[in-house]
Scaffold this active site. Structure first.
Site, mmCIF file in Angstrom:
data_model
loop_
_atom_site.group_PDB
_atom_site.id
_atom_site.type_symbol
_atom_site.label_atom_id
_atom_site.label_comp_id
_atom_site.label_asym_id
_atom_site.label_seq_id
_atom_site.Cartn_x
_atom_site.Cartn_y
_atom_site.Cartn_z
ATOM 1 N N GLN A 95 90.479 2.860 -44.942
ATOM 2 C CA GLN A 95 90.790 1.512 -44.451
ATOM 3 C C GLN A 95 90.772 0.536 -45.615
ATOM 4 O OE1 GLN A 95 88.962 0.384 -40.602
ATOM 5 N NE2 GLN A 95 88.173 -1.383 -41.696
ATOM 6 N N GLY A 96 91.848 -0.228 -45.764
ATOM 7 C CA GLY A 96 91.914 -1.222 -46.829
ATOM 8 C C GLY A 96 91.914 -2.629 -46.256
ATOM 9 N N SER B 81 88.627 -4.869 -46.400
ATOM 10 C CA SER B 81 87.720 -5.750 -47.145
ATOM 11 C C SER B 81 88.225 -6.024 -48.553
ATOM 12 C CB SER B 81 86.337 -5.112 -47.243
ATOM 13 O OG SER B 81 85.741 -5.052 -45.988
ATOM 14 N N GLU C 243 87.220 3.068 -30.785
ATOM 15 C CA GLU C 243 86.097 3.708 -30.099
ATOM 16 C C GLU C 243 84.942 4.060 -31.018
ATOM 17 O OE1 GLU C 243 84.109 4.270 -27.497
ATOM 18 O OE2 GLU C 243 86.075 4.481 -26.543
ATOM 19 N N SER D 68 77.845 -6.550 -39.982
ATOM 20 C CA SER D 68 76.434 -6.539 -40.364
ATOM 21 C C SER D 68 75.548 -6.876 -39.165
ATOM 22 C CB SER D 68 76.194 -7.554 -41.475
ATOM 23 O OG SER D 68 76.396 -8.862 -40.955
ATOM 24 N N GLU E 281 73.655 -9.279 -38.896
ATOM 25 C CA GLU E 281 73.742 -10.721 -38.646
ATOM 26 C C GLU E 281 74.981 -11.059 -37.812
ATOM 27 O OE1 GLU E 281 72.869 -9.288 -41.535
ATOM 28 O OE2 GLU E 281 70.773 -9.886 -41.345
#
Lengths: 319, 402
Positions: B128-129, B131, B246, B374, B376
């Site tokens: 996955q690209g 971030s 999922e 995260s 948070e």
């Protein structure tokens, strides 16, 4: 369960109101038939299981009701199991009809932590050798002033007499079952109380303004609430899974009770902090939950006891 | 009810046949072979191929694909048995079979599905690209540029935290095709062949010394327009479905694996001769109960999903409960491991928290408190979406950097 958990919960929440706390609702408990809930239909009960009892005790925890329902549930379960006792049906009918019969919530050999002994006709005595129903007429009853004012506890020194409900191995088996009933009821009370004080805390944070905005906007506070909700949700899930598991052992139920009470104490403590100054007073509701949480935590043996047992069990099971 | 009894019987049948299959097919020696990159890759590929051939690799796919069409209840049985048999987790193909597949199934054209899904079943690895250095939790801030020139997009930029990116063949790529209007509106979603000229993948050495993530440098990389998922400018919506792919069941598997790994702690207590240390037993009992509660929560989550009663935020409760409990679990192991845990061993890849290398496991537990949203971020979701607390006002605007 012929009635779903959600239906029973709605009925109980409706019957208890919800805003008013620590109000005696014994008549309502009797009238709704909740004392008959776990008794088999052949004995005049509703024949619902532990799950249904869990709903009711949880709802009583939500409004921190002062009634001796947990003690009464122990008496009723003991009577229901005592098939050989001649007066059993009469005594059971009276207990289900609301005549207060009480029991120790510590379930030790001494009759301490006995709720509402001053208005009860009988007290249940539970030892591994003998389980008996003792009349309170000739007993010495000493009130104990507890920090938790939502429960009225007494020390009881019974007089002579009484009806034996079980002896020998049958008594040991029944004593363990009664202990499970007590622990599940206390866990339910704790989780109901924890959910209620958490909801009230959130409502307070949304209402209370500081620095020109509601406290509920401060991320530091939201994150604390989110943590509490997470632990409470996990503890609730564990409660329902063990309540509906007929194979759950005493050690597992004890560990559940310890966990539920730890969560309750943590949430009740945080609630005082998040309410600020008002949380520190006797005029607001926080202290009711905090003190009940602390009492729940030690009734039926404390977390140290049950966690050690759970640890030994896990060591055996996995070592 | 008759229907329920039949269902329970069908699940029992599946459980027994899969258990029998596992006892014959599950790799036995993977802890020994997975201490090097090559060993890890070979074991992962072989195990995936076996599961795919047996029809157990993609139970969550639709029924028209081989091995697909399993109900959530059946998937749960499969996960439980995988955990019970202590098989290696499919780390290498996780992104392919979950994130890539679910995005292709929702947004891909018939041609795109027919082209890529069979390749995934054959073991093609995707990463996955999303971030970037300035777009982690704040994904709308993606700055990797894609400019359309005829039949291709020309892409330049840098991507970060691509799990297994150094081993992958294909990449789910989120790029910026416009800087007009809302930040989300200028994003487009592409499928990038990592062998294309201009792509450099550099592994990132993680806190425990292993390389689980990579950063990707894209220098004038040409991606055919045919490799676009959704329309130009629709990338944000496509990315949302990748992110919501999922994962609830994954936590079910992980919780079950954590419970199954308690024997490692029991071993440490026994081996240390500390079976009568009351304080330690209490801590162990508390941890075991907390793990049980996390498992019960994951179970309840699945039951609610099956019943169509899942609420927004429920998945966050499960993830937060898992990540914090995992931290407690690995910290307890680290404490019991004493000085021995401070000595560096080769890391067993693919074992989740069961590597038995407590320092590595403890440090790796941060992957769960940081990655995939995260703790948070989960707390915000729980407070705002589940508990209905007010959302933070968005008054801060960041000037685009030059």
């Amino acid at each position: 369960m012929s009635m779903t958990r959600a239906e029973l919960q709605d009925a109980a929440r409706g019957a208890f109101g919800g805003d008013e706390l620590a109000v005696d609702r014994w008549d309502r408990v009797v009238e709704m038939g909740w004392l008959t809930m776990t008794v088999p239909e052949a004995q005049g009960g509703l024949g619902l299981g532990r799950e249904a009892a869990g709903v009711i005790h949880s709802e009583m925890g939500r409004t921190v009701v002062p009634d001796p329902a947990i003690a009464q549930a122990l008496v009723i379960e003991a009577l229901s199991a005592a098939d050989a006792v001649p007066d059993r049906d009469d005594l059971l009918a009276r207990a289900m009809g609301g005549e207060v019969m009480t029991a120790s919530l510590s379930l030790g050999d001494a009759l301490d932590c006995v709720p509402d002994a001053d208005r009860a006709s009988h007290v249940l005595s539970v030892t591994a050798e003998r389980i008996a129903l003792l009349p309170l007429a000739a007993a010495t009853i000493t009130p104990r002033a507890t920090w938790d004012t939502t429960r009225r506890l007494f020390d009881v020194v019974p007089g002579t007499g009484g009806i034996t409900l079980a002896e020998g191995p049958a008594a040991a088996t029944l004593a363990e079952r009664l202990q499970q009933t007590l622990l599940l009821a206390l866990a339910a009370d704790a989780l109901g109380g924890a959910a209620a004080i958490l909801e009230r805390t959130i409502a307070y944070l949304e209402m209370r303004q500081q620095f020109g905005r509601p406290l509920a906007l401060f991320q530091a506070l939201k994150h604390r609430v989110a943590d509490m909700k997470t632990w409470l949700s996990a503890a609730e899930a564990l409660f329902w899974s063990r309540t509906t598991d007929p194979a759950a052992t005493l050690a597992e139920i004890g560990a559940l009770k310890a966990h539920a009470c730890t969560v309750y104490c943590a949430i009740a403590e945080d609630a005082v902090q998040l309410h600020g100054g008002i949380g520190l007073t006797m005029e607001y509701y926080c202290h009711l939950f905090l003190k009940r949480a602390m009492l729940d935590a030690v009734l039926g043996s404390d977390a140290d006891y049950w966690e050690e047992r759970a640890g030994r069990r896990a060591l055996r099971a996995t070592g | 009810m008759i229907g329920e009894a039949a269902l329970t019987e069908a699940l029992d049948t599946l459980r027994h046949s899969f258990r029998a299959w596992l006892s014959a097919e599950a790799p036995q020696d993977w802890r020994a072979t997975c201490t090097t990159h090559d060993g890890f890759l070979a074991t992962q590929r072989a195990w995936f191929a076996k599961l795919a051939a047996g029809g157990y690799a993609v139970p969550h796919w639709p029924a028209e694909w081989p091995g697909g069409g399993r109900s959530l209840a059946e998937q749960k049985v499969i996960y439980e048995e995988l955990a019970r048999a202590d098989t290696p987790r499919l780390l290498l193909s996780f992104m392919s079979t979950y994130h890539a597949a679910s995005t292709l199934l929702e947004w891909g054209s018939a041609e795109q599905q027919a082209r890529y899904l069979p390749r995934i079943l054959e073991g093609e690895i995707w990463c996955q690209g999303f971030s970037e250095p300035n777009a982690g939790s704040d994904l709308a801030n993606v700055r990797t540029r894609a400019e359309r020139r005829g039949d291709v997009y020309v892409v330049s930029g840098q991507k970060l935290w691509s799990t297994m990116g150094q081993f992958a063949d294909m990449c789910l790529l989120l790029v910026r095709t416009s800087s007009e209007g809302a930040k989300q509106a200028g994003l487009t979603y592409l499928l990038l062949d990592l062998k294309a000229p201009g792509v450099t993948a550099r592994p990132i050495h993680q806190i425990h010394g292993d390389e689980e993530f990579a950063e990707l440098f894209l220098d004038e990389v040409e991606v055919p327009v045919a490799n676009r998922l959704g329309a130009e400018g629709q990338g944000w919506a496509v990315a949302q479905s990748t992110l919501s792919s999922e994962r609830g069941l994954t936590l079910l598997e992980l919780s079950a694996r954590m419970r199954g790994a308690l024997w490692r702690i029991a071993d440490l207590i026994h081996n240390g001769g500390r079976g009568d240390d009351v304080g330690l037993l209490r801590d162990f009992g508390r941890l075991a109960t907390k793990i049980d509660a996390t498992c019960a929560l994951a179970d309840q989550f699945l039951a609610n999903r099956i019943a169509g009663e899942e609420r927004v935020g429920d998945a966050s409760l499960v993830k937060l409960s898992y990540s914090r409990t995992l931290r407690d679990f690995t910290a307890f192991g680290l404490r019991l491991g004493g000085l021995r845990s401070q000595y560096h061993d080769p890391i067993v890849y693919g074992g989740g928290m069961e590597t038995g290398n407590w320092m590595a496991d403890f440090m790796n537990s941060y992957a769960w408190t940081i990655a995939g949203g995260s703790d948070e971020v989960q707390r915000n979701i729980i407070a705002e979406r589940l508990l209905g607390m007010p959302r933070e006002p968005r008054t801060w605007t960041l000037e685009p950097s030059a």
